[in-house]
Design an enzyme around this catalytic site. Structure first.
Site, PDB file in Angstrom:
ATOM      1  N   HIS A  67       0.688  -1.171  -0.243  1.00 42.72           N
ATOM      2  CA  HIS A  67      -0.044   0.017   0.062  1.00 42.72           C
ATOM      3  C   HIS A  67       0.733   1.203   0.035  1.00 42.72           C
ATOM      4  O   HIS A  67       1.903   1.104   0.341  1.00 42.72           O
ATOM      5  CB  HIS A  67      -1.083   0.122   1.265  1.00 42.72           C
ATOM      6  N   CYS A 173      -2.721   3.168  34.147  1.00 43.48           N
ATOM      7  CA  CYS A 173      -1.542   2.759  35.039  1.00 43.48           C
ATOM      8  C   CYS A 173      -1.026   4.167  35.416  1.00 43.48           C
ATOM      9  O   CYS A 173      -1.351   5.279  34.927  1.00 43.48           O
ATOM     10  CB  CYS A 173      -0.334   1.869  34.336  1.00 43.48           C
TER      11      CYS A 173
END
Length: 623
Positions: A67, A173
């Site tokens: 691509h 986190c």
């Protein structure tokens, strides 16, 4: 836009004579040109080949998706080809490619080729669908197979969207950089594999993404909270909730999803004070992990002030002239004075923010003002980082106590609690506790620690640097890593800049050591591991230790010791070379503001090479 909107019969070839990767690309470019999608065939081909040089687009399972996005493309389009004999396409799994899709996207299209690439990749995971395409006898049949399968998938997605999500999740986190998104990906992937619809909200460093709506929460059967810091819980009142560590979101996704769908999760009741795992999941969380969570909530909110302010202060010294007035170094020139003033102002917020958000994690919103005041008093009273940390916990539990004390007050006084009783009594009590109980002994302890650090011999400093570096690599974002990092940031407040340098270099080495090993000892790793390790160069140089986690999780007995040895070596050399860092983050990008930057870079290179060599010795060749 559907995939079939980008395809036409002119751009599809069934079993052409193609025997090489170059021939396959040439044929696909010709097909793309026949469809009328290109402005410049040769320029488009150059863009496709340039993409192949970055990494092969042979994704494995007999599929290749070359691509390019370039101005040489007039209209977005697809070309497709089936080669039943297969072509050696340098695929990730080493197998021949038989099914080809080429994507062309014009510069004006906003990531259209990535959207099509993602949808194609998902559809091609279905083995029956791939087999049908490979056995297609004509371009018309090829298009019809894609159209039927895509319609079926879109209808299924719409039905899932209409019915809502069976379970929801929130991942977070302390730093919001890696674990947050790894846990989300793990939960989403496992849910898809198990046929369970899920939506995951990520509370990362850039703010919450994919936020759960009130309607989704109302319709969901259960919510999974995989977080190591404070998450907004009031919205889940009355819902079944499982609350656990972010690491379990990564490593125990299947177990969490099974619990969520079993109907056995307890109902969560929010009262503004209790937010522990014991209340929301039925699991009795350890006292150590509760303290860790509260601490990390403070640290995660503190970091932007420390990082931004620390880098500005470091730049002030870089742009100043020491010869003008050595005693006023950092403020001698107007630009340096500006940087140091702004950076210092941001830095001054560090301890109040730390204490305030630790307190909020414990006592909810009423505790934040009490924690801020406690942190500021600790800063002014000389007890510094340790005093502010204690102030945060004291303030949080002080508000919890006041809430229990005022539980029996009439309902008519409920509105006075958050605006009068909690702030007035909380600030009064925290002031007395910090000024008369905490500051005197902690300030004396800080003075003693500073004197010990200043009087350390060269060998002792080198040993401490090795320990700090090794801790950063041992659990890569876990408690030991965070403990070393907190020590480094705390040392900045007391003017000990060498330790932060050792901490940061210890965190940079693991991803770099793994990336180097995959580059120079390729037989030790699979093709997929080598491919994914390329990003570790960037992550390591950017001080994102978590890039090493997938490799450590897959082979901990070999990867972790090698990383610890490399990081300990780098940390020791950083101390030996007299490197100092005034900013607690930034990686290679703050190299110019590090004392002895060449020595620091040399320590990083040597530590990474040592880690690479140890890892190469420990790992066996892959078959």
């Amino acid at each position: 836009m559907k995939i079939t909107d980008l395809l036409n019969k002119k751009s599809i070839a069934i079993n052409p004579k193609v025997t090489s990767k170059e021939g396959a690309i040439d044929k696909l470019v010709d097909l793309m040109n026949l469809s009328g999608n290109l402005n410049n065939k040769e320029e488009y081909k150059k863009a496709v080949l340039a993409r192949e040089e970055l990494s092969t687009t042979g994704i494995g399972d007999g599929i290749a998706i070359p691509h390019a996005k370039t101005s040489a493309v007039k209209d977005a389009g697809l070309a497709a080809m089936v080669v039943n004999d297969g072509v050696d396409y340098d695929s990730l799994d080493g197998q021949p490619a038989k099914l080809f899709f080429m994507i062309a996207a014009p510069d004006g299209e906003n990531n259209l080729h990535l959207e099509v690439l993602a949808r194609l990749s998902t559809m091609l995971m279905d083995e029956n669908f791939r087999s049908g395409l490979l056995n297609a006898k004509s371009a018309d049949q090829f298009i019809k197979l894609i159209d039927d399968f895509e319609n079926e998938k879109l209808n299924k997605d719409k039905a899932e969207s209409k019915d809502g999500y069976k379970i929801l999740a929130v991942t977070a986190c302390p730093t919001g950089i890696a674990h947050t998104y790894m846990a989300a990906e793990s939960l989403e992937g496992k849910a898809k594999e198990m046929g369970v619809s899920i939506k995951v909200e990520t509370d990362g460093s850039g703010g919450a993404k994919n936020v759960l709506t009130a309607k989704e929460i109302e319709e969901a059967e259960c919510i999974i909270i995989a977080a190591d810091k404070k998450v907004e819980m009031a919205r889940f009142d009355g819902k079944k909730v499982i609350q656990t560590k972010v690491a379990n979101g990564i490593h125990k996704a299947e177990e969490l999803i099974n619990r969520a769908t079993s109907g056995e999760a307890p109902v969560y009741h929010h009262n503004g004070a209790k937010t522990s795992e014991e209340e929301s999941s039925g699991e009795k969380d350890s006292i150590g992990h509760q303290i860790y969570k509260h601490l990390m909530n403070g640290v995660s909110h503190m970091l932007p002030f420390v990082i931004g302010g620390g880098i500005l202060i470091a730049l002030a010294f870089l742009f100043d002239d020491y010869s003008i007035d050595p005693a006023n170094f950092g403020m001698n020139t107007p630009f340096a004075a500006f940087l140091k003033t702004v950076g210092g102002t941001a830095f001054d917020f560090m301890l109040p923010i730390l204490a305030g958000y630790i307190a909020m994690s414990i006592g909810d919103r009423p505790a934040i003002a009490v924690g801020f005041v406690g942190g500021m008093l600790a800063n002014k009273g000389g007890s510094g980082f340790l005093g502010a940390l204690i102030a945060g916990f004291v303030a949080g539990y002080l508000i919890v106590g006041l809430k229990k004390l005022f539980e029996k007050l009439p309902n008519s006084l409920e509105g006075l609690k958050p605006v009068l009783l909690y702030p007035f009594l909380g600030i009064l009590l925290i002031g007395a506790i910090i000024m008369f109980v905490i500051n005197p002994p902690v300030a004396a302890l800080n003075t003693g620690i500073t004197n010990v650090l200043n009087n350390m011999g060269e060998s002792s400093k080198i040993l401490l640097g090795a320990v700090l570096g090794g801790m950063m690599a041992f659990d890569m974002g876990g408690p030991l890593n965070k403990a070393a990092y907190v020590f480094g940031t705390a040392s900045l407040a007391s003017g000990q800049f060498e330790f932060m340098a050792a901490v940061m270099i210890g965190g940079m080495v693991p991803p770099l050591a793994i990336a180097l090993c995959t580059t120079f000892f390729k037989k030790k790793f699979t093709a997929k591991e080598r491919q994914s390790a390329v990003t570790n160069y960037i992550m390591g140089l950017s001080f994102i230790t978590e890039g090493a986690i997938p490799f450590a999780a897959a082979d901990p007995l070999r990867v972790i010791p090698a990383c610890v040895v490399g990081s300990a070596t780098a940390g020791a050399l950083s101390m030996a070379f007299g490197c100092a860092l005034r900013a607690p983050h930034g990686g290679i990008f703050v190299l110019p503001v590090i004392t002895n930057p060449l020595g620091y870079f040399g320590a990083l290179v040597i530590g990474s090479l040592v880690g690479m060599i140890v890892l190469a010795i420990l790992k066996k060749n892959k078959k």
